[in-house]
Design a protein around this motif. Structure first.
Motif, PDB file in Angstrom:
ATOM      1  N   THR A  14      -4.008  -4.454   9.844  1.00 28.24           N
ATOM      2  CA  THR A  14      -4.135  -2.886  10.619  1.00 28.24           C
ATOM      3  C   THR A  14      -4.549  -1.855   9.439  1.00 28.24           C
ATOM      4  O   THR A  14      -4.383  -0.532   9.680  1.00 28.24           O
ATOM      5  CB  THR A  14      -2.669  -2.352  11.293  1.00 28.24           C
ATOM      6  N   PRO A  18      -6.391   3.024   9.629  1.00 28.33           N
ATOM      7  CA  PRO A  18      -6.563   4.168   8.949  1.00 28.33           C
ATOM      8  C   PRO A  18      -7.833   4.206   7.862  1.00 28.33           C
ATOM      9  O   PRO A  18      -8.091   5.466   7.209  1.00 28.33           O
ATOM     10  CB  PRO A  18      -5.033   4.071   8.720  1.00 28.33           C
ATOM     11  N   ARG A  22     -10.464   7.268   7.083  1.00 19.83           N
ATOM     12  CA  ARG A  22     -10.521   8.626   6.794  1.00 19.83           C
ATOM     13  C   ARG A  22     -11.919   8.591   5.844  1.00 19.83           C
ATOM     14  O   ARG A  22     -12.039   9.525   5.109  1.00 19.83           O
ATOM     15  CB  ARG A  22      -9.062   7.581   5.791  1.00 19.83           C
ATOM     16  N   ARG A  66      -2.321  12.385  10.724  1.00 24.50           N
ATOM     17  CA  ARG A  66      -1.097  12.772  10.129  1.00 24.50           C
ATOM     18  C   ARG A  66      -1.301  12.573   8.888  1.00 24.50           C
ATOM     19  O   ARG A  66      -0.660  12.941   8.068  1.00 24.50           O
ATOM     20  CB  ARG A  66      -0.448  11.138  11.355  1.00 24.50           C
ATOM     21  N   GLY A  90       4.563   0.491   1.785  1.00 25.75           N
ATOM     22  CA  GLY A  90       3.477  -0.057   3.588  1.00 25.75           C
ATOM     23  C   GLY A  90       1.745   0.837   3.427  1.00 25.75           C
ATOM     24  O   GLY A  90       1.443   1.184   4.384  1.00 25.75           O
ATOM     25  N   CYS A  91       1.680   0.670   2.287  1.00 25.23           N
ATOM     26  CA  CYS A  91       0.680   1.742   2.088  1.00 25.23           C
ATOM     27  C   CYS A  91      -0.773   1.077   2.787  1.00 25.23           C
ATOM     28  O   CYS A  91      -1.865   2.066   2.376  1.00 25.23           O
ATOM     29  CB  CYS A  91       0.335   1.797   0.311  1.00 25.23           C
ATOM     30  N   ASP A 111       2.782  -2.758  -1.207  1.00 19.30           N
ATOM     31  CA  ASP A 111       2.626  -3.544   0.089  1.00 19.30           C
ATOM     32  C   ASP A 111       2.537  -4.861   0.075  1.00 19.30           C
ATOM     33  O   ASP A 111       3.103  -4.868  -0.955  1.00 19.30           O
ATOM     34  CB  ASP A 111       1.012  -3.486   0.957  1.00 19.30           C
ATOM     35  N   ASP A 136       7.875  -6.871   0.550  1.00 17.98           N
ATOM     36  CA  ASP A 136       7.554  -7.437   2.053  1.00 17.98           C
ATOM     37  C   ASP A 136       9.976  -6.821   2.230  1.00 17.98           C
ATOM     38  O   ASP A 136      10.725  -7.123   1.946  1.00 17.98           O
ATOM     39  CB  ASP A 136       8.849  -8.625   1.527  1.00 17.98           C
ATOM     40  N   LEU A 137       8.670  -5.617   3.411  1.00 19.80           N
ATOM     41  CA  LEU A 137      10.071  -4.823   3.506  1.00 19.80           C
ATOM     42  C   LEU A 137      11.090  -5.695   4.669  1.00 19.80           C
ATOM     43  O   LEU A 137      12.316  -5.230   5.114  1.00 19.80           O
ATOM     44  CB  LEU A 137       9.366  -3.367   4.650  1.00 19.80           C
ATOM     45  N   GLU A 162       4.017   4.886   6.628  1.00 22.21           N
ATOM     46  CA  GLU A 162       3.042   5.296   7.408  1.00 22.21           C
ATOM     47  C   GLU A 162       2.558   4.395   8.479  1.00 22.21           C
ATOM     48  O   GLU A 162       1.130   3.427   7.479  1.00 22.21           O
ATOM     49  CB  GLU A 162       1.506   6.612   7.007  1.00 22.21           C
ATOM     50  N   GLY A 163       2.365   3.911   9.924  1.00 20.18           N
ATOM     51  CA  GLY A 163       2.035   2.955  11.004  1.00 20.18           C
ATOM     52  C   GLY A 163       2.209   1.610  10.044  1.00 20.18           C
ATOM     53  O   GLY A 163       1.790   0.775  10.209  1.00 20.18           O
TER      54      GLY A 163
HETATM   55  C1  LIG Z   1      -1.759   0.789  10.563  1.00 25.43           C
HETATM   56  S1  LIG Z   1      -1.348  -0.170   8.345  1.00 25.43           S
HETATM   57  C2  LIG Z   1      -0.908   1.282   7.708  1.00 25.43           C
HETATM   58  C3  LIG Z   1      -2.034   1.523   6.335  1.00 25.43           C
HETATM   59  C4  LIG Z   1      -1.170   2.719   5.361  1.00 25.43           C
HETATM   60  N1  LIG Z   1       0.296   3.020   4.626  1.00 25.43           N
HETATM   61  C5  LIG Z   1      -2.372   3.500   5.893  1.00 25.43           C
HETATM   62  O1  LIG Z   1      -1.755   4.878   6.863  1.00 25.43           O
HETATM   63  O2  LIG Z   1      -3.523   3.912   5.937  1.00 25.43           O
HETATM   64  C6  LIG Z   1       0.359  -0.865   8.058  1.00 25.43           C
HETATM   65  C7  LIG Z   1       0.958  -1.426   7.060  1.00 25.43           C
HETATM   66  O3  LIG Z   1       2.017  -2.220   6.576  1.00 25.43           O
HETATM   67  C8  LIG Z   1       1.778  -3.383   5.881  1.00 25.43           C
HETATM   68  N2  LIG Z   1       2.994  -4.147   6.489  1.00 25.43           N
HETATM   69  C9  LIG Z   1       3.800  -4.467   7.399  1.00 25.43           C
HETATM   70  N3  LIG Z   1       4.489  -5.385   7.717  1.00 25.43           N
HETATM   71  C10 LIG Z   1       5.174  -4.690   6.266  1.00 25.43           C
HETATM   72  C11 LIG Z   1       6.609  -4.922   5.323  1.00 25.43           C
HETATM   73  N4  LIG Z   1       6.765  -6.122   5.774  1.00 25.43           N
HETATM   74  N5  LIG Z   1       6.428  -5.065   3.773  1.00 25.43           N
HETATM   75  C12 LIG Z   1       5.556  -4.399   2.971  1.00 25.43           C
HETATM   76  N6  LIG Z   1       4.653  -3.704   4.161  1.00 25.43           N
HETATM   77  C13 LIG Z   1       4.100  -4.636   5.205  1.00 25.43           C
HETATM   78  C14 LIG Z   1       0.559  -3.833   5.758  1.00 25.43           C
HETATM   79  O4  LIG Z   1      -0.253  -4.862   5.173  1.00 25.43           O
HETATM   80  C15 LIG Z   1      -0.769  -2.574   6.453  1.00 25.43           C
HETATM   81  O5  LIG Z   1      -1.035  -2.315   5.731  1.00 25.43           O
END
Ligand SMILES: C[S@@+](CC[C@H](N)C(=O)[O-])C[C@H]1O[C@@H](n2cnc3c(N)ncnc32)[C@H](O)[C@@H]1O
Length: 274
Positions: A14, A18, A22, A66, A90-91, A111, A136-137, A162-163
């Motif tokens: 996903t 973004p 961007r 956003r 989750g950058c 991330d 890992d969140l 974000e996202g």
């Molecule tokens: C929609 S992307 C958003 C990326 C970024 N924040 C942006 O806006 O460009 C979702 C992100 O959440 C991260 N993510 C999802 N589950 C996660 C977890 N359990 N721990 C850390 N990151 C996670 C994914 O790897 C992905 O990079």
């Protein structure tokens, strides 16, 4: 040689949504241009069809909007805390520090391991006040494992998600908010985007997210969902993201908010009571 994204899991994929917005979203919405040189350069090195993501103009607009809101929130934070730290959890391949390096402030991008490996391959170094880290969140104790400051005299921290939260389960979101409130020094803030509960299970209907097989697992049912995880949590501000897209969303978003009591899609900023 172009870098493949085939090793990424559905939720990791996903990040391409973004990234493409961007990099090229200003083609659709010139008034929303971000001038994100990192995104354009990273995307050009990836083996993906970037134009596919531009077929979803509402999502492109949402990302541009956003990003502008979060960039302004982070800038305001650094004006109040010139030596402060922001952590983007989750950058993905986002690159806020290109705009926000003010000389004394610091930025952490974190991330999952595959994404951090991709970041280190594709993005330029952002200087001595920036670092990448694996997180890992879904695991507890990420605050300490990331080495984030804590204690009464520690500097304030801005957390950005974000996202991200919509892809986690409600108990995982609650745990993240709890961990922030348990450890963050006074003056810290957490900022994230939130879908409403109506989106849960409906990622297949989303023109861009449906390409990835990721699913929406969490959405707010009431405003109290944001603060219920810990007594220190306080709502500071709420920001609508999509209102400027067209006349229909300018009408629908506030009507939805008034009728259902939560944003259809919005940004929530929270702080701590002491
Ligand atoms: C929609 S992307 C958003 C990326 C970024 N924040 C942006 O806006 O460009 C979702 C992100 O959440 C991260 N993510 C999802 N589950 C996660 C977890 N359990 N721990 C850390 N990151 C996670 C994914 O790897 C992905 O990079």
């Amino acid at each position: 040689m172009q870098v493949t994204t085939s090793a990424l899991s559905p939720v990791e994929q996903t990040l391409l949504i973004p990234l493409a917005a961007r990099a090229h979203g200003a083609r659709l919405f010139p008034q929303m241009a971000l001038h994100d040189s990192c995104a354009a350069s990273a995307l050009s090195k990836l083996e993906v069809e970037a134009d596919d993501y531009l077929d979803d103009p509402l999502s492109v607009y949402g990302v541009l909007s956003r990003t502008r809101i979060l960039r302004q929130i982070a800038l305001d934070f650094f004006i109040r805390h010139p030596r402060g730290l922001a952590a983007n959890l989750g950058c993905g391949l986002s690159c806020y520090f290109q705009w926000l390096d003010r000389g004394h402030n610091q930025w952490l991008d974190a991330d999952l391991p595959e994404v951090i490996a991709l970041r280190e391959n594709l993005l330029p170094s952002l200087g001595q006040h920036h670092r990448n880290a694996v997180v890992d969140l879904k695991q507890t104790h990420w605050w300490r494992s990331l080495g984030l400051p804590e204690g009464p005299n520690a500097p304030a921290v801005l957390l950005l998600l974000e996202g991200v939260l919509m892809y986690l389960r409600p108990e995982e979101v609650r745990q993240i908010l709890h961990e922030f409130a348990e450890h963050a020094p006074a003056g810290s803030e957490i900022v994230f985007d939130s879908l409403s509960w109506m989106a849960i299970g409906c990622a297949g209907l989303h023109p861009s997210v449906s390409r990835t097989q990721a699913q929406f697992l969490w959405g707010a049912r009431q405003m109290r969902d944001f603060t219920a995880a810990h007594p220190r949590l306080r709502l500071l501000s709420e920001h609508s993201v999509l209102d400027g897209y067209d006349a229909a969303t300018a009408w629908l978003c506030p009507v939805f908010r008034a009728f259902w009591g939560v944003p259809m899609y919005g940004i929530v900023r929270m702080g701590l009571s002491h």
